[in-house]
Motif scaffolding. Structure first.
Motif, PDB file in Angstrom:
ATOM      1  N   GLN A  65      -4.782  -5.875   6.922  1.00 14.48           N
ATOM      2  CA  GLN A  65      -4.274  -6.685   5.809  1.00 14.48           C
ATOM      3  C   GLN A  65      -3.587  -7.942   6.358  1.00 14.48           C
ATOM      4  O   GLN A  65      -3.810  -9.049   5.858  1.00 14.48           O
ATOM      5  N   ASN A  66      -2.780  -7.765   7.397  1.00 13.84           N
ATOM      6  CA  ASN A  66      -2.131  -8.917   8.018  1.00 13.84           C
ATOM      7  C   ASN A  66      -3.163  -9.864   8.634  1.00 13.84           C
ATOM      8  O   ASN A  66      -3.013 -11.089   8.589  1.00 13.84           O
ATOM      9  N   PHE A  67      -4.219  -9.284   9.198  1.00  9.28           N
ATOM     10  CA  PHE A  67      -5.302 -10.065   9.796  1.00  9.28           C
ATOM     11  C   PHE A  67      -5.940 -10.965   8.742  1.00  9.28           C
ATOM     12  O   PHE A  67      -6.138 -12.170   8.976  1.00  9.28           O
ATOM     13  N   VAL A  68      -6.229 -10.401   7.577  1.00  3.81           N
ATOM     14  CA  VAL A  68      -6.852 -11.168   6.490  1.00  3.81           C
ATOM     15  C   VAL A  68      -5.899 -12.238   5.980  1.00  3.81           C
ATOM     16  O   VAL A  68      -6.281 -13.398   5.763  1.00  3.81           O
ATOM     17  N   VAL A  69      -4.641 -11.881   5.788  1.00  7.62           N
ATOM     18  CA  VAL A  69      -3.640 -12.834   5.302  1.00  7.62           C
ATOM     19  C   VAL A  69      -3.505 -14.012   6.269  1.00  7.62           C
ATOM     20  O   VAL A  69      -3.371 -15.169   5.854  1.00  7.62           O
ATOM     21  N   SER A  70      -3.594 -13.722   7.568  1.00 11.77           N
ATOM     22  CA  SER A  70      -3.462 -14.772   8.580  1.00 11.77           C
ATOM     23  C   SER A  70      -4.609 -15.776   8.552  1.00 11.77           C
ATOM     24  O   SER A  70      -4.489 -16.871   9.103  1.00 11.77           O
TER      25      SER A  70
END
Length: 366
Positions: A65-70
């Motif tokens: 999720q953090n990867f996508v948000v980044s």
């Protein structure tokens, strides 16, 4: 000589000179002006390619999720909007669609005299998908797991993956260039390896014929690009075959014609080490020498080295021919590299690999 005669000769000479100048000017305009806008746009897109620092930051994401948000402030944002469950499969599909979008953009903005080449390049993903689905079916695996979301024939590929029988796939491929080699495979006339080789042989043959039909620097660049790709495929095929102990007679049907390297000496050596020694005297000698020790343990190292060599060569041609097809070819290769790294980072995050190790492994992918 009379003044009238002198005046006539002078006028004729001036007419010839102006005609020649006009012709040369028209040639320059025809060659270079159509690339002004697309290459300026590509230069702006290159500035948005992810830096090594950005890849390192993505490796620190810890969760998908953090990867996508980044990635929300990148060109991938629109493709990632459908990601809801934050699985690797969802993210990979989004990245593959983004890569397909890059090809489609090149086809749209490039001069009509070269844009078909990029459409043909996109067809390589059809070849990969078809080969992967057929191999999965033969192995009794779930074929859908091997389908990449890219390629003009994607709907047919998905239908192939869902097919209940091998004969049903033949019906799906009916009317396509791949029908005949698949029929030969079903009849037992060729092996699974030869089937895959035939798909790539057809694909690269199509690219090479188109390249050779172009003129001037377009022909020079496109021809070299295709021959580099064929060389890469053939070198890796021969080296893998030698690692597996295959004979020259077994390897020869797996070779794709059109490359620039003479492969016959490689076919008759005894092992991988001797094959690498034979390649040392070719134009790929330096590329191989730089990674020789690693290659003997892992051939994927050479695959990445050859990919870097092709990109470096396109960059060299781009500097030599600044307004040419070299710029979009270079950008496509850089975009493919970027997508590979993003896929690798996402998979490693899912596997719970430590960020520092992810940075190391993702660097190896490039």
């Amino acid at each position: 000589m009379e003044a009238g005669a002198v005046s006539g000769i002078l006028n004729t000479t001036l007419a010839v000179v102006f005609t020649w100048v006009g012709y040369k000017t028209a040639r320059i305009v025809w060659k270079y002006t159509p690339y002004s806008y697309p290459n300026a746009r590509i230069k702006a897109m290159e500035a948005k390619l992810l830096s090594e620092q950005r890849f390192n930051e993505l490796a620190e994401s810890r969760t998908l999720q953090n990867f996508v948000v980044s990635l929300e402030d990148t060109d991938y944002k629109d493709y990632l909007t459908d990601v809801s469950a934050y699985t690797v499969e969802e993210i990979e599909r989004a990245l593959e669609k983004a890569l397909a979008g890059t090809y489609e953009l090149m086809i749209k903005i490039l001069p009509k005299r070269v844009s078909p080449f990029f459409r043909f390049m996109l067809e390589e993903w059809d070849v990969r998908n078809i080969a992967s689905v057929v191999k999965a079916k033969f192995a009794g695996e779930v074929a859908g797991d091997y389908v990449m979301e890219i390629g003009p024939m994607l709907p047919k590929v998905k239908a192939m993956a869902e097919a209940k029988t091998m004969e049903e796939i033949l019906v799906i491929l009916e009317g396509t260039p791949y029908e005949e080699p698949y029929q030969k495979l079903l009849l037992g006339e060729i092996s699974l390896q030869e089937f895959e080789t035939e798909l790539y042989r057809m694909h690269y043959g199509k690219l090479l014929r188109y390249a050779l039909s172009r003129k001037d620097d377009e022909r020079v660049i496109l021809e070299e690009f295709v021959r580099l790709k064929i060389d890469k495929a053939n070198i890796l095929t021969v080296l893998r075959a030698k690692s597996a102990g295959m004979t020259a007679e077994e390897i020869r049907p797996l070779i794709i014609p059109g490359g620039s390297v003479k492969l016959d000496p490689l076919l008759h050596v005894d092992d991988l080490s001797m094959a690498l020694a034979e390649l040392d005297s070719t134009k790929y000698g330096k590329v191989i020498r730089d990674v020789r020790e690693e290659v003997e343990r892992d051939l994927s190292v050479l695959e990445r080295a050859l990919e870097r060599h092709i990109l470096e060569r396109m960059n060299e041609l781009n500097r030599f021919y600044p307004l040419s097809v070299a710029a979009p070819l270079s950008y496509i290769l850089q975009k493919e590299r970027e997508v590979r790294k993003l896929r690798a980072i996402a998979k490693l995050i899912e596997d719970g690999v430590h960020p520092e190790r992810i940075k190391e492994l993702a660097g190896d992918v490039a």
